[in-house]
Design a protein around this motif. Structure first.
Motif, PDB file in Angstrom:
ATOM      1  N   ALA A 105       0.734  -1.068   0.044  1.00 39.75           N
ATOM      2  CA  ALA A 105      -0.138  -0.065  -0.099  1.00 39.75           C
ATOM      3  C   ALA A 105       0.943   1.248   0.129  1.00 39.75           C
ATOM      4  O   ALA A 105       0.355   2.394   0.212  1.00 39.75           O
ATOM      5  N   GLY A 106       2.037   1.047  -0.254  1.00 44.80           N
ATOM      6  CA  GLY A 106       2.994   2.165  -0.384  1.00 44.80           C
ATOM      7  C   GLY A 106       3.193   2.919   1.090  1.00 44.80           C
ATOM      8  O   GLY A 106       3.103   4.327   1.110  1.00 44.80           O
ATOM      9  N   GLU A 108       6.002   3.102   2.737  1.00 46.14           N
ATOM     10  CA  GLU A 108       7.410   4.063   2.825  1.00 46.14           C
ATOM     11  C   GLU A 108       7.038   5.398   2.361  1.00 46.14           C
ATOM     12  O   GLU A 108       7.426   6.378   2.786  1.00 46.14           O
ATOM     13  N   GLY A 109       6.349   5.594   0.990  1.00 43.01           N
ATOM     14  CA  GLY A 109       5.927   6.864   0.354  1.00 43.01           C
ATOM     15  C   GLY A 109       5.263   7.469   1.433  1.00 43.01           C
ATOM     16  O   GLY A 109       5.455   8.707   1.651  1.00 43.01           O
ATOM     17  N   ALA A 110       4.370   6.944   2.169  1.00 41.81           N
ATOM     18  CA  ALA A 110       3.523   7.726   3.075  1.00 41.81           C
ATOM     19  C   ALA A 110       4.309   8.411   4.125  1.00 41.81           C
ATOM     20  O   ALA A 110       4.222   9.617   4.693  1.00 41.81           O
ATOM     21  N   VAL A 111       5.258   7.671   4.749  1.00 47.98           N
ATOM     22  CA  VAL A 111       5.995   8.120   5.810  1.00 47.98           C
ATOM     23  C   VAL A 111       7.012   9.341   5.207  1.00 47.98           C
ATOM     24  O   VAL A 111       7.144  10.259   5.952  1.00 47.98           O
ATOM     25  N   ASP A 112       7.423   9.098   4.048  1.00 42.96           N
ATOM     26  CA  ASP A 112       8.401  10.258   3.339  1.00 42.96           C
ATOM     27  C   ASP A 112       7.454  11.406   3.523  1.00 42.96           C
ATOM     28  O   ASP A 112       7.983  12.500   3.815  1.00 42.96           O
ATOM     29  N   ALA A 113       6.346  11.287   2.903  1.00 37.84           N
ATOM     30  CA  ALA A 113       5.528  12.470   2.697  1.00 37.84           C
ATOM     31  C   ALA A 113       5.286  13.064   4.159  1.00 37.84           C
ATOM     32  O   ALA A 113       5.180  14.632   4.160  1.00 37.84           O
TER      33      ALA A 113
END
Lengths: 429, 253
Positions: A105-106, A108-113
């Motif tokens: 569900a991505g 990793e991207g959500a954390v970076d954001a």
């Protein structure tokens, strides 16, 4: 006494001229006494100095390791406000397995954001590459996090971690000061260091892979070197005739124990990998190579222990009609066992700390997963220490020291076990 | 006289090139105690050890001549040395109990030879052997204690109990009292008297009074030769050889 069976009787009683009783109070006599006392004192002091010197070195080693290594078990965490807007529902996390669902569900991207939103541009750089794993674990523990805004503590990046511990670059120190002012910094025990394997990121490395590799290698070494060494020692002491061949074998074994370990590594490379095509970097090959090295140590310790069994016990057993094998297994071996075990553990402890031969058979490879079988690629503790000490990243310094602490604890446990075994089997005469 | 239990004929023993025993012939009958006396290094212990082939453990030792046990050549290839040693037991100079319990010390021999089939039977053998060795009353309450915790004299009697537990026909004793005090020595001598008749006993001793007290016949060894062998009373009161006379009157030794 062949012809003169009867010795000459003392002829007459011509005593030598009467000696006067010795005078123990003269100056010379007193001086001798004083010198004798001084020599005693000197000897005691030198012994004491030697003991204190070695204790001092040991204490220095342990203190400096603990001082530098303790922080390796602690990680710096940054509090991350995060509202996961992911396309999954809590029940899917439970049903399909959190790893798969959340990574898919991505997350990793959500954390970076979230990091960029909270700490501005470059916010994602503050976090460890493994920060999303903390979020994943938190969600696994509490699926309701998926639907609300929450504060989650995640690992900081390596340079932030180093700076927070007082060793970082000025730029990183400034960021740490800012984060600290915002109350976003905290510290916690780095459990992942004990459960993970090697990584390229110093905040994500773990010692478990190398520990397990060491354990498997030691088991292979023990399983091979102990029986071979003990049987060789028993045969040489109890059965072998004393002739030029056994002398030659004795000299060869003593020499084998003194061969530099790197040469055993080359031998392992040529024979086990070159000829037999066993898998590279595997605990099996490492164990075989170290067994070659440990075996002569066990043979020598075993022979000494067997020599120490009083011959009267062998006589006693033979005289009631025990066969040679019964003498060996009922009497000699049990009595020699404490000595054999002590020698074995000393040999194993040396093998545990051995690095050079394992480099030769490929155990210096970067292995990011703990081995499951003895044929899987693995690394061992001393090689892991060597690899980490070679890293450029400052974050590896404390990890190296922490790994040394783990290795020393392993050694301590082994030696403790040796003492336990010795006391358990020791016979009181 | 009855047929001899042990017959040694023209026995010579070599250690490498050195001859330790030269052409010794001797008989021992079932119901007697034979003492070997002689100065240190005369070969009496060496000769004793040939009688149950304990010299086999010395790689350089070589035995010539014949030794028969009940007419069987004990150095014949068909002779099983393990059975021989069960039939010819031995007690050593220094008490050498196994570092195991008193019970285990005595039970070891019967166990390895499979002499018993039930635990109770083994208990009986242990008790019987300890009783015959005169040790039972002293140790019956602490059979699980280590054999090495006993006093020297008790240890030696434990070793005798261990030897008789496998029910041997002959018991060899190699200076069994030389490490013991006079009281313990007296107990061992008393024990030898009691064991006489049931076992043929050969005892090596430095102590001539002891030889006179316990044995019926005495052999005097000197420099590997058997100088004189005869009834103990004759040896000590009326020795035929000059060397025997010199030795027993204490002029050398």
């Amino acid at each position: 006494m062949n012809s003169a069976l009867v010795p000459e009787a003392p002829t007459g009683n011509s005593e030598p001229d009467q000696r006067r009783p010795t005078d123990w109070t003269t100056g010379a006599s007193r001086r001798r006494t004083r010198r004798r006392y001084a020599a005693e004192r000197r000897f005691r002091l030198m012994g004491l100095a030697a003991v204190w010197l070695s204790v001092g070195f040991l204490a220095f080693l342990l203190m400096s390791m603990l001082w530098q290594g303790a922080s390796g078990f602690v990680e710096t965490r940054i509090t991350l406000p995060i509202a996961l807007q992911l396309d999954i529902t809590p029940d899917r996390v439970v049903v399909r397995g959190a790893d798969l669902a959340l990574a898919g569900a991505g997350i990793e991207g959500a954390v970076d954001a979230a990091a960029t939103a909270a700490y501005g541009a470059g916010g994602a750089e503050l976090l460890s590459d493994g920060a999303w794993l903390h979020v994943r674990d938190a969600v696994e523990a509490d699926p309701t996090l998926l639907n609300r805004r929450a504060m989650i503590d995640v690992s900081a990046a390596a340079d932030i971690d180093v700076a927070a511990k007082g060793e970082g670059t000025p730029a990183a120190e400034a960021q740490v000061a800012k984060l600290a002012a915002a109350g976003a910094l905290s510290r916690g025990f780095n459990l992942k260091f004990l459960t993970d394997a090697d990584s390229t990121d110093s905040t994500r490395v773990g010692i478990w892979g190398a520990f397990k590799g060491s354990l498997m290698t030691m088991i292979v070494t023990l399983a091979l070197a102990f029986p071979v060494g003990v049987f060789a020692a028993l045969y040489l002491e109890e059965y072998a005739p004393k002739n030029r061949w056994t002398d030659l074998i004795e000299v060869s074994i003593n020499n084998l124990a003194a061969v530099p370990s790197i040469i055993f590594g080359l031998l392992g490379l040529a024979v086990f990998l070159g000829t037999f095509h066993l898998p590279r970097s595997a605990p099996l090959v490492g164990g075989l190579t170290l067994a070659l090295m440990t075996m002569p140590v066990i043979v020598i310790a075993g022979r000494n222990a067997i020599k120490g069994v009083p011959p009267s016990i062998r006589d006693a057993a033979l005289a009631v009609g025990a066969s040679p094998v019964q003498v060996v297994f009922h009497h000699v071996l049990p009595l020699a066992l404490p000595g054999i075990l002590t020698g074995t553990i000393i040999g194993m402890a040396r093998a545990l700390g051995e690095t050079a031969p394992l480099l030769m058979i490929g155990m210096r490879a970067f292995i990011a997963a703990p081995p499951d079988r003895i044929t899987d690629p693995a690394t061992v503790l001393p090689v892991q220490i060597f690899l980490w000490s070679d890293e450029v990243n400052r974050g590896f310094v404390e990890k190296t020291s922490a790994a040394i602490i783990v290795l020393l604890l392993f050694l301590l446990a082994m030696n403790g076990f040796a003492i336990y075994l010795r006391n358990r089997f020791e016979t009181r005469w | 006289m009855t047929t001899p239990k042990i017959t040694a004929r023209n026995v010579s023993v070599y250690y490498g090139a050195t001859r330790a025993i030269d052409d010794v012939s001797i008989d021992v009958t079932q119901d007697e105690v034979v003492a070997f006396i002689g100065p240190s290094g005369c070969g009496k212990s060496t000769f004793l050890r040939t009688l149950n082939r304990m010299n086999d453990t010395v790689p350089s030792a070589r035995v010539e001549g014949e030794i028969y046990l009940d007419g069987e050549d004990i150095y014949a290839p068909s002779m099983d040395v393990v059975q021989l040693r069960a039939r010819v037991g031995m007690v050593f100079q220094k008490p050498n109990p196994f570092p195991k319990s008193i019970y285990e010390n005595v039970a070891y021999g019967p166990r390895i030879h499979g002499l018993t089939h039930a635990k109770g039977e083994l208990d009986d053998i242990v008790e019987g052997s300890l009783r015959r060795a005169g040790l039972w009353d002293e140790v019956k309450d602490r059979l699980t204690d280590s054999g090495t915790a006993l006093s020297g004299g008790q240890q030696q009697r434990l070793c005798i109990a261990r030897a008789i537990a496998v029910d041997p026909e002959v018991i060899l004793m190699d200076e069994p009292c030389s490490a013991l005090d006079p009281i313990a020595t007296a107990k061992i001598e008393e024990l030898i008297h009691e064991l006489k008749g049931r076992y043929a006993i050969v005892i090596v001793t430095h102590n001539m009074q002891q030889a006179a007290r316990v044995s019926q016949r005495t052999a005097f060894f000197h420099l590997g030769h058997l100088v004189e062998f005869g009834a103990t009373s004759d040896i000590f009161t009326n020795p035929r050889a000059e060397r025997t006379k010199d030795y027993i009157t204490g002029r050398y030794g």
